[in-house]
Design an enzyme around this catalytic site. Structure first.
Site, PDB file in Angstrom:
ATOM      1  N   HIS A 212       1.410   6.146  -4.458  1.00  0.00           N
ATOM      2  CA  HIS A 212       1.664   5.010  -5.349  1.00  0.00           C
ATOM      3  C   HIS A 212       1.644   5.511  -6.786  1.00  0.00           C
ATOM      4  CE1 HIS A 212       0.876   2.006  -2.123  1.00  0.00           C
ATOM      5  NE2 HIS A 212       0.042   2.936  -1.689  1.00  0.00           N
ATOM      6  N   VAL A 213       2.682   5.211  -7.533  1.00  0.00           N
ATOM      7  CA  VAL A 213       2.705   5.593  -8.950  1.00  0.00           C
ATOM      8  C   VAL A 213       2.931   4.409  -9.884  1.00  0.00           C
ATOM      9  CG1 VAL A 213       3.359   8.001  -8.587  1.00  0.00           C
ATOM     10  CG2 VAL A 213       5.155   6.263  -8.762  1.00  0.00           C
TER      11      VAL A 213
ATOM     12  N   HIS B 159      -1.773   6.724   6.659  1.00  0.00           N
ATOM     13  CA  HIS B 159      -3.206   6.713   6.344  1.00  0.00           C
ATOM     14  C   HIS B 159      -4.065   6.258   7.527  1.00  0.00           C
ATOM     15  CE1 HIS B 159      -2.314   2.517   5.675  1.00  0.00           C
ATOM     16  NE2 HIS B 159      -1.921   2.662   4.424  1.00  0.00           N
TER      17      HIS B 159
ATOM     18  N   HIS C  15       2.769  10.077   0.969  1.00  0.00           N
ATOM     19  CA  HIS C  15       2.375   8.673   0.769  1.00  0.00           C
ATOM     20  C   HIS C  15       1.729   8.555  -0.605  1.00  0.00           C
ATOM     21  CE1 HIS C  15       0.378   4.808   2.533  1.00  0.00           C
ATOM     22  NE2 HIS C  15       0.647   4.678   1.242  1.00  0.00           N
TER      23      HIS C  15
ATOM     24  N   ASN D  74       5.818  -0.997  -3.124  1.00  0.00           N
ATOM     25  CA  ASN D  74       5.115  -2.280  -3.300  1.00  0.00           C
ATOM     26  C   ASN D  74       4.806  -2.572  -4.764  1.00  0.00           C
ATOM     27  OD1 ASN D  74       3.185  -0.169  -3.243  1.00  0.00           O
ATOM     28  ND2 ASN D  74       1.548  -1.557  -2.608  1.00  0.00           N
TER      29      ASN D  74
ATOM     30  N   ALA E  20      -7.815  -2.710  -4.081  1.00  0.00           N
ATOM     31  CA  ALA E  20      -8.028  -1.738  -3.004  1.00  0.00           C
ATOM     32  C   ALA E  20      -7.239  -0.470  -3.293  1.00  0.00           C
ATOM     33  CB  ALA E  20      -7.593  -2.338  -1.669  1.00  0.00           C
TER      34      ALA E  20
ATOM     35  N   LYS F 204       9.378   0.816   4.326  1.00  0.00           N
ATOM     36  CA  LYS F 204       7.947   0.647   4.522  1.00  0.00           C
ATOM     37  C   LYS F 204       7.637  -0.728   5.096  1.00  0.00           C
ATOM     38  CE  LYS F 204       3.528   1.428   4.278  1.00  0.00           C
ATOM     39  NZ  LYS F 204       2.812   2.022   3.135  1.00  0.00           N
TER      40      LYS F 204
ATOM     41  N   HIS G 267      -5.547   2.008 -10.049  1.00  0.00           N
ATOM     42  CA  HIS G 267      -5.885   0.704 -10.619  1.00  0.00           C
ATOM     43  C   HIS G 267      -6.702   0.953 -11.876  1.00  0.00           C
ATOM     44  CE1 HIS G 267      -4.808  -1.788  -7.069  1.00  0.00           C
ATOM     45  NE2 HIS G 267      -5.280  -0.781  -6.347  1.00  0.00           N
TER      46      HIS G 267
ATOM     47  N   HIS H 215       2.124   0.493   7.515  1.00  0.00           N
ATOM     48  CA  HIS H 215       0.721   0.232   7.212  1.00  0.00           C
ATOM     49  C   HIS H 215       0.154  -0.398   8.469  1.00  0.00           C
ATOM     50  CE1 HIS H 215      -2.673  -0.984   4.431  1.00  0.00           C
ATOM     51  NE2 HIS H 215      -2.939  -1.668   5.534  1.00  0.00           N
TER      52      HIS H 215
ATOM     53  N   ASP I   6      -2.118   8.669  -0.326  1.00  0.00           N
ATOM     54  CA  ASP I   6      -2.280   7.237  -0.595  1.00  0.00           C
ATOM     55  C   ASP I   6      -3.016   7.027  -1.911  1.00  0.00           C
ATOM     56  OD1 ASP I   6      -1.974   4.501  -0.217  1.00  0.00           O
ATOM     57  OD2 ASP I   6      -3.791   4.309   1.010  1.00  0.00           O
TER      58      ASP I   6
END
Length: 356
Positions: free
Chosen positions: A21-22, A183, A19, A47, A272, A108, A260, A145, A256
């Site tokens: 995010h890049v 998560h 899991h 996303n 978040a 997802k 940011h 999620h 996860d």
């Protein structure tokens, strides 16, 4: 839990991050090397803005990720992104066959409004049933999620309510569909996954293993500990630790990690997500060591996930050494911005020293 003798080094099967995010563009180029130097593969979240909803979009995104890998001969040059699609109310069932043939591994489910860039998410799971039927038939996984978004439901209760309102009907109606409850943060979810059938598993983050919700408020509001699902009470953290200590193959690593820019995390309305990629394995080692379960880390990080996804284990290894070091407080990010990793500026007990 009893604490066993602690080794000075840990050599693990090269793990995968199930899991991750890049982001995209300059942000992608900034953060991907941190993951690639540790993990052989990663499930990449869809996303983006706009979301990755079609096979063509996923394949184009994959090419951008491959282009951002470290150069040949450097650690992580062989990193493999595992691509996903963003499930919506309108995802056509015929897209599933195209995705399967292209090597997409999962879709997802974001309940609309649940987290970052989830405004295009699912408004009612029943609207996706024909697509879920196609996924079950083709063997694509569903990654969820697990929070409801009803504003009448307390934010700390949304995972437990999701089990009752979504997971239980979903498992009843699609018993052969492989589902990853991502998560997880509560005792409710840990117990549910442990007792569910063989087609249900869960990822667990390092930050949910290490911290309860007090971490967000110690010495003031600490936005770098704010994520969704939000950190919960200590009783829930302890339940997650018990789940990983059990050695059950239903639980595996998913960071996860969610980058940011610091200016966004420290804004009056902050983003978040916890950015843990630079020290992911070190943080997991700390969590496992805290309960005397370092002997369970190898399977959690490198065995259980591939088995559930039907993929071979990585053949290489990663070695961690007991060696105190200070995680940088801030790192370069995207267009001359900066990013602050979780625990930035603090001393960690374990350090990655080798990838073979």
């Amino acid at each position: 839990m009893p604490v066993s003798a602690v080794p000075d080094t840990l050599t693990l099967t090269r793990p995968d991050d199930w899991h991750l995010h890049v982001r995209d563009g300059a942000a992608l180029a900034s953060v991907l090397p941190y993951t690639a130097r540790q993990f052989g593969r990663a499930i990449v979240m869809p996303n983006l803005r706009p979301p990755v909803k079609t096979t063509g979009q996923a394949l184009a995104y994959r090419e951008r990720i491959l282009a951002a890998r470290p150069e040949a001969g450097q650690p992580g040059a062989d990193f493999e992104p595992l691509m996903t699609l963003y499930l919506t109310d309108l995802t056509p069932p015929e897209e599933i066959r195209r995705a399967k043939e292209a090597g997409i591994v999962a879709l997802k489910l974001y309940p609309a409004g649940a987290t970052t860039n989830s405004d295009a998410g699912v408004t009612d799971i029943r609207k996706t049933y024909t697509t879920l039927e196609a996924m079950q038939r083709e063997g694509l996984l569903l990654l969820v999620h697990g929070e409801v978004t009803d504003p009448a439901i307390d934010v700390f209760d949304r995972e437990a309510v999701f089990i009752d309102q979504v997971m239980q009907p979903l498992r009843r109606d699609f018993p052969e569909l492989k589902v990853v409850f991502e998560h997880i943060t509560t005792r409710d979810a840990a117990q549910y996954v442990a007792s569910a059938g063989a087609h249900t598993a869960a990822t667990v983050t390092a930050h949910h293993l290490l911290y309860n919700r007090n971490a967000i408020f110690q010495g003031g509001l600490r936005p770098h500990y704010y994520c969704l699902p939000v950190l919960k009470r200590e009783v829930h953290r302890q339940a997650l630790l018990e789940a990983i200590a059990s050695g059950s193959d239903r639980f595996f690593l998913g960071t996860d990690s969610a980058p940011h820019a610091a200016v966004m995390k420290e804004a009056s309305v902050c983003g978040a997500g916890c950015f843990t990629a630079p020290s992911a394995l070190e943080l997991y080692a700390e969590a496992f060591e805290s309960i005397g379960a370092l002997d369970k880390l190898d399977a959690f990080a490198g065995h259980h996930g591939p088995a559930f996804y039907g993929l071979p284990r990585n053949t290489g290894t990663v070695t961690l050494k007991r060696e105190p070091w200070t995680l940088p407080e801030s790192m370069p990010f995207a267009d001359e911005a900066s990013i602050k990793p979780l625990r930035g500026g603090e001393t960690l007990a374990w350090r990655q020293c080798n990838v073979v």
